[in-house]
Design a protein around this motif. Structure first.
Motif, PDB file in Angstrom:
ATOM      1  N   LEU A   5       0.858  -1.179   0.000  1.00  0.00           N
ATOM      2  CA  LEU A   5       0.000   0.000   0.000  1.00  0.00           C
ATOM      3  C   LEU A   5       0.895   1.231   0.000  1.00  0.00           C
ATOM      4  CD1 LEU A   5      -2.780   1.397   0.308  1.00  0.00           C
ATOM      5  CD2 LEU A   5      -2.414   1.256   2.784  1.00  0.00           C
ATOM      6  N   TYR A   6       0.734   2.061  -1.011  1.00  0.00           N
ATOM      7  CA  TYR A   6       1.485   3.308  -1.100  1.00  0.00           C
ATOM      8  C   TYR A   6       0.546   4.464  -0.776  1.00  0.00           C
ATOM      9  CZ  TYR A   6       4.985   0.697  -3.754  1.00  0.00           C
ATOM     10  OH  TYR A   6       5.922  -0.206  -4.149  1.00  0.00           O
ATOM     11  N   GLY A   7       0.976   5.363   0.068  1.00  0.00           N
ATOM     12  CA  GLY A   7       0.264   6.615   0.293  1.00  0.00           C
ATOM     13  C   GLY A   7       0.945   7.662  -0.571  1.00  0.00           C
ATOM     14  N   ILE A   8       0.250   8.187  -1.544  1.00  0.00           N
ATOM     15  CA  ILE A   8       0.873   9.079  -2.518  1.00  0.00           C
ATOM     16  C   ILE A   8       0.303  10.480  -2.389  1.00  0.00           C
ATOM     17  CG2 ILE A   8       1.254   9.509  -4.978  1.00  0.00           C
ATOM     18  CD1 ILE A   8       0.861   6.467  -5.368  1.00  0.00           C
ATOM     19  N   GLY A   9       1.171  11.436  -2.180  1.00  0.00           N
ATOM     20  CA  GLY A   9       0.775  12.832  -2.182  1.00  0.00           C
ATOM     21  C   GLY A   9       0.896  13.372  -3.588  1.00  0.00           C
ATOM     22  N   VAL A  10      -0.009  14.221  -3.990  1.00  0.00           N
ATOM     23  CA  VAL A  10       0.027  14.741  -5.358  1.00  0.00           C
ATOM     24  C   VAL A  10       0.629  16.140  -5.428  1.00  0.00           C
ATOM     25  CG1 VAL A  10      -1.839  13.281  -6.186  1.00  0.00           C
ATOM     26  CG2 VAL A  10      -2.374  15.517  -5.229  1.00  0.00           C
ATOM     27  N   GLY A  11       1.334  16.531  -4.385  1.00  0.00           N
ATOM     28  CA  GLY A  11       2.002  17.819  -4.397  1.00  0.00           C
ATOM     29  C   GLY A  11       1.097  18.952  -3.967  1.00  0.00           C
ATOM     30  N   THR A  19       5.955  14.265  -8.028  1.00  0.00           N
ATOM     31  CA  THR A  19       7.277  13.657  -8.138  1.00  0.00           C
ATOM     32  C   THR A  19       7.262  12.484  -9.111  1.00  0.00           C
ATOM     33  OG1 THR A  19       6.934  12.069  -6.341  1.00  0.00           O
ATOM     34  CG2 THR A  19       7.780  14.262  -5.726  1.00  0.00           C
ATOM     35  N   ILE A  20       8.423  12.179  -9.626  1.00  0.00           N
ATOM     36  CA  ILE A  20       8.580  11.024 -10.509  1.00  0.00           C
ATOM     37  C   ILE A  20       8.238   9.751  -9.749  1.00  0.00           C
ATOM     38  CG2 ILE A  20      10.277   9.657 -11.808  1.00  0.00           C
ATOM     39  CD1 ILE A  20      11.667  12.388 -12.423  1.00  0.00           C
ATOM     40  N   ARG A  21       8.638   9.687  -8.484  1.00  0.00           N
ATOM     41  CA  ARG A  21       8.352   8.505  -7.667  1.00  0.00           C
ATOM     42  C   ARG A  21       6.844   8.315  -7.499  1.00  0.00           C
ATOM     43  NH1 ARG A  21      11.703   7.398  -2.372  1.00  0.00           N
ATOM     44  NH2 ARG A  21      13.125   6.657  -3.949  1.00  0.00           N
ATOM     45  N   ALA A  22       6.111   9.406  -7.302  1.00  0.00           N
ATOM     46  CA  ALA A  22       4.644   9.309  -7.174  1.00  0.00           C
ATOM     47  C   ALA A  22       4.040   8.795  -8.472  1.00  0.00           C
ATOM     48  CB  ALA A  22       4.047  10.664  -6.808  1.00  0.00           C
ATOM     49  N   MET A  23       4.512   9.316  -9.591  1.00  0.00           N
ATOM     50  CA  MET A  23       3.983   8.879 -10.887  1.00  0.00           C
ATOM     51  C   MET A  23       4.273   7.402 -11.133  1.00  0.00           C
ATOM     52  SD  MET A  23       2.239  11.185 -12.313  1.00  0.00           S
ATOM     53  CE  MET A  23       2.077  10.283 -13.834  1.00  0.00           C
ATOM     54  N   TYR A  43     -10.198  16.115  -5.841  1.00  0.00           N
ATOM     55  CA  TYR A  43      -9.197  17.075  -6.303  1.00  0.00           C
ATOM     56  C   TYR A  43      -7.905  16.357  -6.704  1.00  0.00           C
ATOM     57  CZ  TYR A  43      -6.380  21.330  -6.377  1.00  0.00           C
ATOM     58  OH  TYR A  43      -5.565  22.362  -6.758  1.00  0.00           O
ATOM     59  N   SER A  44      -7.503  15.359  -5.916  1.00  0.00           N
ATOM     60  CA  SER A  44      -6.280  14.594  -6.216  1.00  0.00           C
ATOM     61  C   SER A  44      -6.391  13.879  -7.558  1.00  0.00           C
ATOM     62  CB  SER A  44      -6.007  13.571  -5.113  1.00  0.00           C
ATOM     63  OG  SER A  44      -5.831  14.216  -3.882  1.00  0.00           O
ATOM     64  N   TYR A  45      -7.545  13.290  -7.812  1.00  0.00           N
ATOM     65  CA  TYR A  45      -7.777  12.584  -9.081  1.00  0.00           C
ATOM     66  C   TYR A  45      -7.599  13.548 -10.259  1.00  0.00           C
ATOM     67  CZ  TYR A  45     -10.489  10.705 -12.978  1.00  0.00           C
ATOM     68  OH  TYR A  45     -10.897  10.314 -14.221  1.00  0.00           O
ATOM     69  N   LYS A  46      -8.159  14.732 -10.139  1.00  0.00           N
ATOM     70  CA  LYS A  46      -8.079  15.715 -11.232  1.00  0.00           C
ATOM     71  C   LYS A  46      -6.628  16.120 -11.505  1.00  0.00           C
ATOM     72  CE  LYS A  46     -12.702  17.414 -10.297  1.00  0.00           C
ATOM     73  NZ  LYS A  46     -13.516  18.469  -9.714  1.00  0.00           N
ATOM     74  N   ILE A  47      -5.833  16.230 -10.441  1.00  0.00           N
ATOM     75  CA  ILE A  47      -4.417  16.571 -10.602  1.00  0.00           C
ATOM     76  C   ILE A  47      -3.695  15.453 -11.354  1.00  0.00           C
ATOM     77  CG2 ILE A  47      -2.237  16.894  -9.351  1.00  0.00           C
ATOM     78  CD1 ILE A  47      -3.927  18.322  -7.168  1.00  0.00           C
ATOM     79  N   VAL A  48      -3.896  14.215 -10.906  1.00  0.00           N
ATOM     80  CA  VAL A  48      -3.226  13.071 -11.534  1.00  0.00           C
ATOM     81  C   VAL A  48      -3.676  12.908 -12.984  1.00  0.00           C
ATOM     82  CG1 VAL A  48      -2.934  10.568 -11.479  1.00  0.00           C
ATOM     83  CG2 VAL A  48      -2.861  11.879  -9.343  1.00  0.00           C
ATOM     84  N   LYS A  49      -4.956  13.065 -13.233  1.00  0.00           N
ATOM     85  CA  LYS A  49      -5.508  12.867 -14.585  1.00  0.00           C
ATOM     86  C   LYS A  49      -4.843  13.797 -15.606  1.00  0.00           C
ATOM     87  CE  LYS A  49      -9.479  11.959 -17.255  1.00  0.00           C
ATOM     88  NZ  LYS A  49      -9.271  10.722 -17.950  1.00  0.00           N
TER      89      LYS A  49
END
Length: 107
Positions: A5-11, A19-23, A43-49
């Motif tokens: 399980l990774y907890g990923i922050g989207v900045g 970050t490259i590691r998050a991607m 909001y996080s989904y929209k950033i990643v998308k």
């Protein structure tokens, strides 16, 4: 079922600052859990998308994490976490609770 399980922050909100590691973690994950009732409200989904349009090909699970400001509830949560994780250490040797406190501070 085994996995990681990774907890990923989207900045800080700018997709270009992820970050490259998050991607890489997102790209290599088979399931994405979003902190929202729906992906369209997340909001996080929209950033990643914006930087990873293929996110919709992943198995997406929405799970609402309420953001609370009630000081009594926050104190109770803090006390609970400090008690349950008091003897845990990070790989670096520092107390695991340091990470939890910094995450809470950032949020």
């Amino acid at each position: 079922m085994n996995g990681i399980l990774y907890g990923i922050g989207v900045g800080p909100g700018d997709p270009e600052l992820m970050t490259i590691r998050a991607m890489k973690a997102i790209e290599n994950s088979s399931i994405i859990i979003l902190p929202s009732r729906t992906k369209d409200d997340c909001y996080s989904y929209k950033i990643v998308k914006e930087v990873y349009p293929d996110i919709d090909k992943k198995n997406i699970v929405c799970f609402e994490f309420p953001m609370i400001k009630d000081k009594l509830k926050l104190k109770q949560a803090y006390d609970f976490i400090m008690d349950k994780h008091k003897d845990q250490k990070r790989k670096s040797g520092e107390p695991y609770t340091n990470h939890l406190i910094w995450v809470a501070y950032i949020l």
